[in-house]
Scaffold this active site. Sequence first.
Site, PDB file in Angstrom:
ATOM      1  N   ASP A  36      26.391  29.787  55.393  1.00 23.84           N
ATOM      2  CA  ASP A  36      27.167  29.821  54.151  1.00 23.84           C
ATOM      3  C   ASP A  36      26.437  28.996  53.093  1.00 23.84           C
ATOM      4  O   ASP A  36      25.585  28.170  53.415  1.00 23.84           O
ATOM      5  CB  ASP A  36      28.574  29.233  54.399  1.00 23.84           C
ATOM      6  CG  ASP A  36      29.606  29.753  53.411  1.00 23.84           C
ATOM      7  OD1 ASP A  36      30.531  30.471  53.837  1.00 23.84           O
ATOM      8  OD2 ASP A  36      29.489  29.446  52.198  1.00 23.84           O
ATOM      9  N   ASP A  62      21.605  31.389  51.751  1.00 27.92           N
ATOM     10  CA  ASP A  62      22.049  32.402  50.793  1.00 27.92           C
ATOM     11  C   ASP A  62      21.683  33.757  51.411  1.00 27.92           C
ATOM     12  O   ASP A  62      20.487  34.046  51.597  1.00 27.92           O
ATOM     13  CB  ASP A  62      21.334  32.202  49.454  1.00 27.92           C
ATOM     14  CG  ASP A  62      21.777  33.215  48.403  1.00 27.92           C
ATOM     15  OD1 ASP A  62      22.293  34.291  48.772  1.00 27.92           O
ATOM     16  OD2 ASP A  62      21.601  32.941  47.202  1.00 27.92           O
ATOM     17  N   VAL A  63      22.689  34.566  51.714  1.00 25.37           N
ATOM     18  CA  VAL A  63      22.434  35.821  52.435  1.00 25.37           C
ATOM     19  C   VAL A  63      21.577  36.812  51.651  1.00 25.37           C
ATOM     20  O   VAL A  63      21.059  37.770  52.223  1.00 25.37           O
ATOM     21  CB  VAL A  63      23.749  36.522  52.862  1.00 25.37           C
ATOM     22  CG1 VAL A  63      24.445  35.739  53.950  1.00 25.37           C
ATOM     23  CG2 VAL A  63      24.664  36.771  51.671  1.00 25.37           C
ATOM     24  N   TYR A 154      32.930  46.026  42.750  1.00 25.11           N
ATOM     25  CA  TYR A 154      33.268  45.556  44.106  1.00 25.11           C
ATOM     26  C   TYR A 154      33.588  46.758  45.000  1.00 25.11           C
ATOM     27  O   TYR A 154      33.097  46.862  46.124  1.00 25.11           O
ATOM     28  CB  TYR A 154      34.466  44.605  44.011  1.00 25.11           C
ATOM     29  CG  TYR A 154      34.966  44.043  45.319  1.00 25.11           C
ATOM     30  CD1 TYR A 154      34.354  42.942  45.908  1.00 25.11           C
ATOM     31  CD2 TYR A 154      36.087  44.595  45.959  1.00 25.11           C
ATOM     32  CE1 TYR A 154      34.839  42.407  47.107  1.00 25.11           C
ATOM     33  CE2 TYR A 154      36.568  44.070  47.143  1.00 25.11           C
ATOM     34  CZ  TYR A 154      35.948  42.976  47.711  1.00 25.11           C
ATOM     35  OH  TYR A 154      36.420  42.457  48.892  1.00 25.11           O
ATOM     36  N   THR A 189      43.109  34.292  51.337  1.00 22.83           N
ATOM     37  CA  THR A 189      41.906  33.446  51.444  1.00 22.83           C
ATOM     38  C   THR A 189      41.632  32.833  50.073  1.00 22.83           C
ATOM     39  O   THR A 189      42.178  33.295  49.067  1.00 22.83           O
ATOM     40  CB  THR A 189      40.663  34.273  51.850  1.00 22.83           C
ATOM     41  OG1 THR A 189      40.318  35.132  50.760  1.00 22.83           O
ATOM     42  CG2 THR A 189      40.882  35.091  53.106  1.00 22.83           C
TER      43      THR A 189
HETATM   44  N1  LIG Z   1      40.422  38.275  50.967  1.00 21.70           N
HETATM   45  C1  LIG Z   1      40.600  39.574  50.834  1.00 21.70           C
HETATM   46  O1  LIG Z   1      41.653  40.043  50.432  1.00 21.70           O
HETATM   47  C2  LIG Z   1      39.527  40.526  51.239  1.00 21.70           C
HETATM   48  C3  LIG Z   1      39.862  41.879  51.373  1.00 21.70           C
HETATM   49  C4  LIG Z   1      38.886  42.779  51.747  1.00 21.70           C
HETATM   50  C5  LIG Z   1      37.594  42.333  51.977  1.00 21.70           C
HETATM   51  N2  LIG Z   1      37.303  41.004  51.815  1.00 21.70           N
HETATM   52  C6  LIG Z   1      35.935  40.600  52.080  1.00 21.70           C
HETATM   53  O2  LIG Z   1      35.948  39.666  53.125  1.00 21.70           O
HETATM   54  C7  LIG Z   1      34.792  38.835  53.035  1.00 21.70           C
HETATM   55  C8  LIG Z   1      35.209  37.392  53.128  1.00 21.70           C
HETATM   56  O3  LIG Z   1      36.028  37.094  52.013  1.00 21.70           O
HETATM   57  P1  LIG Z   1      37.133  35.950  52.023  1.00 21.70           P
HETATM   58  O4  LIG Z   1      38.321  36.535  51.403  1.00 21.70           O
HETATM   59  O5  LIG Z   1      37.225  35.299  53.345  1.00 21.70           O
HETATM   60  O6  LIG Z   1      36.493  34.982  50.907  1.00 21.70           O
HETATM   61  P2  LIG Z   1      36.178  33.419  50.890  1.00 21.70           P
HETATM   62  O7  LIG Z   1      35.783  33.129  49.485  1.00 21.70           O
HETATM   63  O8  LIG Z   1      37.258  32.630  51.526  1.00 21.70           O
HETATM   64  O9  LIG Z   1      34.896  33.330  51.838  1.00 21.70           O
HETATM   65  C9  LIG Z   1      33.669  33.920  51.488  1.00 21.70           C
HETATM   66  C10 LIG Z   1      32.563  32.978  51.923  1.00 21.70           C
HETATM   67  O10 LIG Z   1      31.314  33.612  51.618  1.00 21.70           O
HETATM   68  C11 LIG Z   1      30.447  32.606  51.149  1.00 21.70           C
HETATM   69  N3  LIG Z   1      29.376  33.192  50.349  1.00 21.70           N
HETATM   70  C12 LIG Z   1      29.486  33.794  49.130  1.00 21.70           C
HETATM   71  N4  LIG Z   1      28.277  34.163  48.695  1.00 21.70           N
HETATM   72  C13 LIG Z   1      27.373  33.811  49.661  1.00 21.70           C
HETATM   73  C14 LIG Z   1      25.981  33.933  49.781  1.00 21.70           C
HETATM   74  N5  LIG Z   1      25.230  34.486  48.800  1.00 21.70           N
HETATM   75  N6  LIG Z   1      25.383  33.473  50.903  1.00 21.70           N
HETATM   76  C15 LIG Z   1      26.127  32.900  51.880  1.00 21.70           C
HETATM   77  N7  LIG Z   1      27.461  32.745  51.816  1.00 21.70           N
HETATM   78  C16 LIG Z   1      28.078  33.194  50.710  1.00 21.70           C
HETATM   79  C17 LIG Z   1      31.328  31.684  50.311  1.00 21.70           C
HETATM   80  O11 LIG Z   1      30.716  30.431  50.120  1.00 21.70           O
HETATM   81  C18 LIG Z   1      32.584  31.625  51.173  1.00 21.70           C
HETATM   82  O12 LIG Z   1      32.534  30.556  52.101  1.00 21.70           O
HETATM   83  C19 LIG Z   1      34.119  39.219  51.723  1.00 21.70           C
HETATM   84  O13 LIG Z   1      33.070  40.130  51.988  1.00 21.70           O
HETATM   85  C20 LIG Z   1      35.225  39.900  50.946  1.00 21.70           C
HETATM   86  O14 LIG Z   1      34.726  40.815  49.996  1.00 21.70           O
HETATM   87  C21 LIG Z   1      38.230  40.089  51.462  1.00 21.70           C
END
Ligand SMILES: NC(=O)c1ccc[n+]([C@@H]2O[C@H](COP(=O)([O-])OP(=O)(O)OC[C@H]3O[C@@H](n4cnc5c(N)ncnc54)[C@H](O)[C@@H]3O)[C@@H](O)[C@H]2O)c1
Length: 258
Positions: A36, A62-63, A154, A189
């Site tokens: 992360d 950074d991914v 997105y 989240t």
């Molecule tokens: N929360 C929702 O409702 C939801 C719904 C559908 C899909 N998603 C997807 O689920 C995944 C996780 O989201 P979440 O809701 O847990 O969000 P979150 O913000 O709680 O967690 C996302 C994490 O990704 C990390 N991150 C962001 N960019 C990065 C990078 N370049 N390199 C490494 N780490 C990085 C952030 O630091 C964070 O810790 C995402 O792909 C999001 O699009 C979320």
Amino acid sequence: MDVKGKSAVITGGASGIGRATAELLARKGASVVIADLVEAQGVETVKAIESAGGRAVFIKADVTDEDDARRMLELAVNRFGSLDILYNNAGIAVGLPGYPLAEIKRWRRVIDIDLQAVILGCHLAAPMMDPKGGVIVNTASMAGLYPYKEDPVYGAAKAGVVNFTYSLAPWASKRNIRVNCVCPGVVDTPLVRRGIEAAKRAGHTAGIPAKILQPIQIAEAVLRLIEDDNLFGRAIEVRPTGARLVEVPAAPGSRKTS
Ligand SMILES: NC(=O)c1ccc[n+]([C@@H]2O[C@H](COP(=O)([O-])OP(=O)(O)OC[C@H]3O[C@@H](n4cnc5c(N)ncnc54)[C@H](O)[C@@H]3O)[C@@H](O)[C@H]2O)c1
């Protein structure tokens, strides 16, 4: 695949869905690399896993960066002896103002993290995975299955993840790797809480759903995709009412795979 004794890399593992999945896999006996950008929360997640008796390590990565992505995958092999599972989960949304008002660099970053980094992760992980069999799970979204007017970029990135997963599966399965994706609805989240607060400030409350999922519900769907050896090239949609496997559309002239 039984996750006990296996080694997993989870991107975006310091928060939300990634953290819940890291904790669930560790409880089931997997060793977990948490990759992360946010170090403090990543280290905190490792401590929580270790104090519950699990094995985990954090790497700041950074991914979207090829060297970082390679290092996070190599860490699984060097620290835990193999790379069995990759969960490409890190993601961000465009947020407000949305496309087309958002700055160009903002929506390009969304495509980079949400789609290109998934493609990069699969590219780098496949040759490193244990030849006995590996599993890749990608986080897409319901926004990738249906039109998503709230955030079209997105939605496009996540639709790309769904199609990439379907399309890559035959290549991967020849290498004994199963690739699947998870398509959550709205999950409680930090990413969503930030979005809801911004929407409320801007007076856009119409799209805020009444019922939202908890991260553990997505983690359980991810575990199902890892454990069920019959699933490859599949998407699982998770709503508050339950999870379902999405029917894969057949290309003209080809046979259906589900
Ligand atoms: N929360 C929702 O409702 C939801 C719904 C559908 C899909 N998603 C997807 O689920 C995944 C996780 O989201 P979440 O809701 O847990 O969000 P979150 O913000 O709680 O967690 C996302 C994490 O990704 C990390 N991150 C962001 N960019 C990065 C990078 N370049 N390199 C490494 N780490 C990085 C952030 O630091 C964070 O810790 C995402 O792909 C999001 O699009 C979320």
